[in-house]
Design a protein around this motif. Structure first.
Motif, mmCIF file in Angstrom:
data_model
loop_
_atom_site.group_PDB
_atom_site.id
_atom_site.type_symbol
_atom_site.label_atom_id
_atom_site.label_comp_id
_atom_site.label_asym_id
_atom_site.label_seq_id
_atom_site.Cartn_x
_atom_site.Cartn_y
_atom_site.Cartn_z
ATOM 1 N N ARG A 21 0.837 -1.207 0.000
ATOM 2 C CA ARG A 21 0.000 0.000 0.000
ATOM 3 C C ARG A 21 0.877 1.264 0.000
ATOM 4 O O ARG A 21 0.645 2.194 -0.756
ATOM 5 N N ARG A 22 1.908 1.268 0.842
ATOM 6 C CA ARG A 22 2.802 2.437 0.915
ATOM 7 C C ARG A 22 3.581 2.632 -0.382
ATOM 8 O O ARG A 22 3.842 3.756 -0.797
ATOM 9 N N HIS A 23 3.962 1.534 -1.012
ATOM 10 C CA HIS A 23 4.674 1.642 -2.293
ATOM 11 C C HIS A 23 3.762 2.277 -3.344
ATOM 12 O O HIS A 23 4.193 3.152 -4.090
ATOM 13 N N ALA A 24 2.499 1.842 -3.383
ATOM 14 C CA ALA A 24 1.549 2.423 -4.344
ATOM 15 C C ALA A 24 1.372 3.913 -4.080
ATOM 16 O O ALA A 24 1.310 4.719 -5.016
ATOM 17 N N LEU A 25 1.302 4.308 -2.810
ATOM 18 C CA LEU A 25 1.174 5.730 -2.465
ATOM 19 C C LEU A 25 2.420 6.510 -2.904
ATOM 20 O O LEU A 25 2.305 7.626 -3.421
ATOM 21 N N ALA A 26 3.602 5.911 -2.704
ATOM 22 C CA ALA A 26 4.848 6.577 -3.093
ATOM 23 C C ALA A 26 4.925 6.751 -4.607
ATOM 24 O O ALA A 26 5.350 7.807 -5.104
ATOM 25 N N VAL A 27 4.503 5.731 -5.354
ATOM 26 C CA VAL A 27 4.500 5.815 -6.820
ATOM 27 C C VAL A 27 3.549 6.924 -7.271
ATOM 28 O O VAL A 27 3.877 7.727 -8.151
ATOM 29 N N ALA A 30 5.098 10.317 -6.515
ATOM 30 C CA ALA A 30 6.159 10.610 -7.487
ATOM 31 C C ALA A 30 5.555 11.082 -8.807
ATOM 32 O O ALA A 30 6.059 12.017 -9.431
ATOM 33 N N ARG A 31 4.453 10.446 -9.215
ATOM 34 C CA ARG A 31 3.774 10.848 -10.448
ATOM 35 C C ARG A 31 3.244 12.277 -10.317
ATOM 36 O O ARG A 31 3.390 13.095 -11.222
ATOM 37 N N GLN A 32 2.659 12.595 -9.154
ATOM 38 C CA GLN A 32 2.134 13.941 -8.937
ATOM 39 C C GLN A 32 3.258 14.974 -8.910
ATOM 40 O O GLN A 32 3.112 16.072 -9.443
ATOM 41 N N LEU A 33 4.391 14.609 -8.284
ATOM 42 C CA LEU A 33 5.540 15.522 -8.245
ATOM 43 C C LEU A 33 6.081 15.776 -9.650
ATOM 44 O O LEU A 33 6.467 16.900 -9.976
#
Ligand SMILES: [Zn+2]
Length: 105
Positions: A21-27, A30-33
């Motif tokens: 779940r945390r990896h999906a949030l980080a991805v 990163a996409r938003q950044l």
């Protein structure tokens, strides 16, 4: 649903689920950044000459709007405008007219 291995504890299962779940949030972050960075770059460079950085000014000429840098005398075309200049009857004459207007003295 993932099958639990016989040796796997419930704690390990939930820890792995949390990591996924945390990896999906980080991805996603990163996409938003990346999108934010692209928006910042676009805002910074919008209507700036790609050669010298000076302001570009839109100059209407016949049916075209040319982005002109009056500092280095560069001229820039939007998507489709080069094709409009290159194709069709009389376009070569139009191109010659544009060149003659912005020809250096
Ligand atoms: Zn320029």
């Amino acid at each position: 649903m993932t099958a639990k291995k016989p040796s796997e504890t419930e704690e390990e299962y939930f820890a792995r689920e949390e990591a996924v779940r945390r990896h999906a949030l980080a991805v996603e972050k990163a996409r938003q950044l990346e999108q934010q960075k692209l928006a910042e770059i676009k805002a910074l460079h919008w209507m700036k000459c790609p050669k010298c950085g000076f302001d570009l000014e839109p100059v209407k000429f016949h049916q075209l709007t040319i982005d002109k840098c009056f500092h280095c005398n560069g001229s820039w075309l939007d998507a489709g405008e080069l094709e409009a200049l290159a194709g069709g009857d009389g376009s070569q004459t139009l191109l010659q007219k544009i060149v003659s207007v912005f020809k250096r003295a």
